[in-house]
Design a protein around this motif. Structure first.
Motif, PDB file in Angstrom:
ATOM      1  N   GLY A  45       0.795  -1.223   0.000  1.00 29.15           N
ATOM      2  CA  GLY A  45       0.000   0.000   0.000  1.00 29.15           C
ATOM      3  C   GLY A  45       0.823   1.267   0.000  1.00 29.15           C
ATOM      4  N   ASP A  46       2.150   1.155   0.150  1.00 31.83           N
ATOM      5  CA  ASP A  46       3.019   2.327   0.031  1.00 31.83           C
ATOM      6  C   ASP A  46       3.083   2.782  -1.422  1.00 31.83           C
ATOM      7  OD1 ASP A  46       3.624   2.364   2.725  1.00 31.83           O
ATOM      8  OD2 ASP A  46       5.634   1.495   2.495  1.00 31.83           O
ATOM      9  N   ARG A  47       3.029   4.087  -1.625  1.00 36.06           N
ATOM     10  CA  ARG A  47       3.311   4.676  -2.940  1.00 36.06           C
ATOM     11  C   ARG A  47       4.568   5.503  -2.789  1.00 36.06           C
ATOM     12  NH1 ARG A  47      -2.131   3.275  -1.520  1.00 36.06           N
ATOM     13  NH2 ARG A  47      -3.381   3.067  -3.424  1.00 36.06           N
ATOM     14  N   LEU A  48       5.496   5.304  -3.689  1.00 37.74           N
ATOM     15  CA  LEU A  48       6.794   5.961  -3.518  1.00 37.74           C
ATOM     16  C   LEU A  48       7.294   6.539  -4.833  1.00 37.74           C
ATOM     17  CD1 LEU A  48       9.001   3.641  -4.706  1.00 37.74           C
ATOM     18  CD2 LEU A  48       8.226   2.518  -2.635  1.00 37.74           C
ATOM     19  N   PHE A  49       8.243   7.451  -4.698  1.00 34.89           N
ATOM     20  CA  PHE A  49       8.881   8.047  -5.862  1.00 34.89           C
ATOM     21  C   PHE A  49      10.273   7.449  -6.041  1.00 34.89           C
ATOM     22  CE2 PHE A  49       6.014  11.885  -5.465  1.00 34.89           C
ATOM     23  CZ  PHE A  49       5.393  11.680  -6.690  1.00 34.89           C
ATOM     24  N   VAL A  50      10.583   7.143  -7.295  1.00 32.85           N
ATOM     25  CA  VAL A  50      11.879   6.578  -7.687  1.00 32.85           C
ATOM     26  C   VAL A  50      12.551   7.543  -8.650  1.00 32.85           C
ATOM     27  CG1 VAL A  50      12.972   4.703  -8.983  1.00 32.85           C
ATOM     28  CG2 VAL A  50      11.159   4.196  -7.328  1.00 32.85           C
ATOM     29  N   THR A  51      13.795   7.920  -8.360  1.00 32.93           N
ATOM     30  CA  THR A  51      14.520   8.825  -9.247  1.00 32.93           C
ATOM     31  C   THR A  51      15.176   8.028 -10.370  1.00 32.93           C
ATOM     32  OG1 THR A  51      16.348   8.738  -7.646  1.00 32.93           O
ATOM     33  CG2 THR A  51      14.921  10.672  -7.601  1.00 32.93           C
ATOM     34  N   LYS A  52      14.902   8.420 -11.610  1.00 30.16           N
ATOM     35  CA  LYS A  52      15.390   7.689 -12.777  1.00 30.16           C
ATOM     36  C   LYS A  52      16.823   8.058 -13.134  1.00 30.16           C
ATOM     37  CE  LYS A  52      12.721   5.356 -14.641  1.00 30.16           C
ATOM     38  NZ  LYS A  52      11.599   5.610 -15.549  1.00 30.16           N
ATOM     39  N   ILE A  64      -7.765  -2.621   5.706  1.00 31.21           N
ATOM     40  CA  ILE A  64      -8.803  -1.885   6.429  1.00 31.21           C
ATOM     41  C   ILE A  64      -9.912  -1.438   5.498  1.00 31.21           C
ATOM     42  CG2 ILE A  64      -9.249   0.213   7.762  1.00 31.21           C
ATOM     43  CD1 ILE A  64      -6.508  -0.085   8.992  1.00 31.21           C
ATOM     44  N   GLY A  65      -9.567  -1.045   4.301  1.00 34.27           N
ATOM     45  CA  GLY A  65     -10.594  -0.613   3.358  1.00 34.27           C
ATOM     46  C   GLY A  65     -10.011   0.027   2.129  1.00 34.27           C
ATOM     47  N   SER A  66     -10.830   0.129   1.097  1.00 37.11           N
ATOM     48  CA  SER A  66     -10.424   0.754  -0.154  1.00 37.11           C
ATOM     49  C   SER A  66     -10.160   2.230   0.055  1.00 37.11           C
ATOM     50  CB  SER A  66     -11.518   0.559  -1.218  1.00 37.11           C
ATOM     51  OG  SER A  66     -11.299   1.404  -2.329  1.00 37.11           O
ATOM     52  N   ILE A  67      -9.273   2.775  -0.774  1.00 40.47           N
ATOM     53  CA  ILE A  67      -8.988   4.200  -0.717  1.00 40.47           C
ATOM     54  C   ILE A  67     -10.233   5.018  -1.035  1.00 40.47           C
ATOM     55  CG2 ILE A  67      -8.260   4.324  -3.120  1.00 40.47           C
ATOM     56  CD1 ILE A  67      -6.803   6.280  -0.127  1.00 40.47           C
ATOM     57  N   PHE A  68     -11.219   4.408  -1.721  1.00 37.38           N
ATOM     58  CA  PHE A  68     -12.459   5.106  -2.060  1.00 37.38           C
ATOM     59  C   PHE A  68     -13.441   5.133  -0.895  1.00 37.38           C
ATOM     60  CE2 PHE A  68     -10.799   3.435  -6.109  1.00 37.38           C
ATOM     61  CZ  PHE A  68     -10.621   4.634  -6.775  1.00 37.38           C
ATOM     62  N   ALA A  69     -13.174   4.333   0.142  1.00 36.71           N
ATOM     63  CA  ALA A  69     -14.025   4.335   1.340  1.00 36.71           C
ATOM     64  C   ALA A  69     -13.560   5.462   2.259  1.00 36.71           C
ATOM     65  CB  ALA A  69     -13.956   2.983   2.034  1.00 36.71           C
ATOM     66  N   PHE A  70     -14.000   6.695   1.938  1.00 34.51           N
ATOM     67  CA  PHE A  70     -13.473   7.867   2.628  1.00 34.51           C
ATOM     68  C   PHE A  70     -13.805   7.868   4.119  1.00 34.51           C
ATOM     69  CE2 PHE A  70     -17.669   8.958   1.045  1.00 34.51           C
ATOM     70  CZ  PHE A  70     -18.267   9.567   2.136  1.00 34.51           C
ATOM     71  N   TRP A  71     -14.873   7.174   4.512  1.00 35.43           N
ATOM     72  CA  TRP A  71     -15.251   7.141   5.917  1.00 35.43           C
ATOM     73  C   TRP A  71     -14.275   6.312   6.760  1.00 35.43           C
ATOM     74  CZ3 TRP A  71     -17.845   5.071   1.837  1.00 35.43           C
ATOM     75  CH2 TRP A  71     -17.889   3.670   1.754  1.00 35.43           C
ATOM     76  N   LYS A  72     -13.377   5.594   6.089  1.00 33.81           N
ATOM     77  CA  LYS A  72     -12.367   4.803   6.807  1.00 33.81           C
ATOM     78  C   LYS A  72     -10.962   5.394   6.679  1.00 33.81           C
ATOM     79  CE  LYS A  72     -14.755   0.332   6.370  1.00 33.81           C
ATOM     80  NZ  LYS A  72     -14.629  -1.077   5.885  1.00 33.81           N
ATOM     81  N   TRP A  73     -10.871   6.559   6.070  1.00 35.03           N
ATOM     82  CA  TRP A  73      -9.554   7.138   5.832  1.00 35.03           C
ATOM     83  C   TRP A  73      -8.754   7.333   7.116  1.00 35.03           C
ATOM     84  CZ3 TRP A  73     -10.472  11.541   1.679  1.00 35.03           C
ATOM     85  CH2 TRP A  73     -10.666  10.914   0.436  1.00 35.03           C
ATOM     86  N   HIS A  74      -9.444   7.680   8.209  1.00 33.33           N
ATOM     87  CA  HIS A  74      -8.728   7.927   9.459  1.00 33.33           C
ATOM     88  C   HIS A  74      -8.040   6.666   9.978  1.00 33.33           C
ATOM     89  CE1 HIS A  74     -12.567   6.279  10.749  1.00 33.33           C
ATOM     90  NE2 HIS A  74     -12.082   6.103  11.982  1.00 33.33           N
ATOM     91  N   LYS A  75      -8.504   5.497   9.503  1.00 30.80           N
ATOM     92  CA  LYS A  75      -7.885   4.232   9.894  1.00 30.80           C
ATOM     93  C   LYS A  75      -6.987   3.654   8.807  1.00 30.80           C
ATOM     94  CE  LYS A  75     -11.593   2.712  13.025  1.00 30.80           C
ATOM     95  NZ  LYS A  75     -12.584   1.646  13.307  1.00 30.80           N
ATOM     96  N   SER A  76      -7.384   3.819   7.545  1.00 32.18           N
ATOM     97  CA  SER A  76      -6.662   3.145   6.456  1.00 32.18           C
ATOM     98  C   SER A  76      -5.439   3.914   5.969  1.00 32.18           C
ATOM     99  CB  SER A  76      -7.601   2.883   5.281  1.00 32.18           C
ATOM    100  OG  SER A  76      -8.072   4.109   4.718  1.00 32.18           O
ATOM    101  N   ILE A  77      -5.486   5.246   6.023  1.00 29.67           N
ATOM    102  CA  ILE A  77      -4.347   6.025   5.532  1.00 29.67           C
ATOM    103  C   ILE A  77      -3.275   6.088   6.614  1.00 29.67           C
ATOM    104  CG2 ILE A  77      -3.544   8.279   4.726  1.00 29.67           C
ATOM    105  CD1 ILE A  77      -6.270   8.727   3.511  1.00 29.67           C
ATOM    106  N   ARG A  78      -2.067   5.716   6.229  1.00 26.37           N
ATOM    107  CA  ARG A  78      -0.938   5.751   7.167  1.00 26.37           C
ATOM    108  C   ARG A  78      -0.284   7.131   7.106  1.00 26.37           C
ATOM    109  NH1 ARG A  78       0.536   0.740   4.063  1.00 26.37           N
ATOM    110  NH2 ARG A  78      -0.335  -1.065   5.186  1.00 26.37           N
TER     111      ARG A  78
END
Length: 245
Positions: free
Chosen positions: A47-54, A222-236
């Motif tokens: 679930g991590d999204r990261l940036f990679v320098t080319k 915990i839930g899909s990123i589209f389940a905004f009502w769970k953002w307080h739990k799902s977003i790290r």
């Protein structure tokens, strides 16, 4: 309302320019990646999204979308450092992106003896950390020991090993010229350079870029990123803009 006859052509031209700029940025500067597996835990979580320098290691055909044969070798090459977290194309198909930690440089000899990692006949120092003993391996939760490891160049990072140490002994891996040897930080749950038929030694032309920092992370359990009502739990939120060590 009458539209200018050039309205559509101007908008198409604008979209084309935007696409070209996006491709240039993605190919030459920075590219986002999503972590779908647990092979790099605890450093990188599913679930991590990261940036990679080319630009970190120069450019090859794999720097560009779909790896077009426009470069027959790597140009502007900069040597990666031992301990870097690197995205590369797997040698098996030259198409799939993997992310692992660089352990072996050309000419190095790597071996596991009694579940301890040896580099050029010297054991990699590691100290046990007792703050966590469970971690993911795919969809399973496994019991692990967590360690801080220190490479010869002073690079420090965390790894985990199963408590029953399933990967205990190996043959000696001798890294060929212009190739590198990679391991996942989740040592007993990673397909990496130890598996010669699927990953094996990675040629320098297959390097895509260096992982730099996490820009967003969410827990899919915990839930899909589209389940905004769970953002307080799902977003790290605590992982946002974390530098990758």
């Amino acid at each position: 309302m009458k539209l200018d006859k050039n309205f559509f052509s101007e908008n198409i031209r604008t979209l084309l320019y935007a696409l070209i700029i996006a491709i240039i940025i993605r190919s030459l500067l920075i590219q986002p990646f999503y972590i779908p597996s647990s092979s790099m835990e605890p450093t990188l979580l599913v679930g991590d999204r990261l940036f990679v320098t080319k630009y970190s290691y120069g450019y090859s055909k794999h720097s560009f979308p779909f790896s077009p044969p426009i470069l027959n070798k790597r140009i502007l090459f900069n040597n990666p450092e031992r301990g870097d977290v690197v995205v590369f194309k797997t040698p098996a198909d030259n198409r799939t992106d993997y992310i692992k930690r660089l352990i072996g440089l050309p000419g190095d000899k790597i071996q596991f003896i009694n579940s301890n990692l040896y580099l050029n006949s010297s054991e990699i120092l590691k100290s046990k950390i007792l703050i966590k003993n469970k971690i993911y391996c795919g969809n399973r939760v496994i019991d692990v020991y967590k360690f801080e490891e220190i490479l010869p160049n002073g690079k420090k990072f965390h790894t985990v090993y199963l408590k029953d140490y399933t990967y205990q002994n190996s043959d000696v891996f001798t890294v060929p010229e212009n190739h590198y040897f990679f391991l996942g930080d989740n040592r007993d749950c990673s397909k990496d350079s130890r598996y010669l038929t699927s990953v094996g030694y990675v040629h320098k032309d297959n390097l895509v870029g260096k992982a730099q920092f996490i820009f967003f992370s969410s827990d899919r359990n915990i839930g899909s990123i589209f389940a905004f009502w769970k953002w307080h739990k799902s977003i790290r939120f605590n992982r946002t803009f974390d530098k990758i060590n």
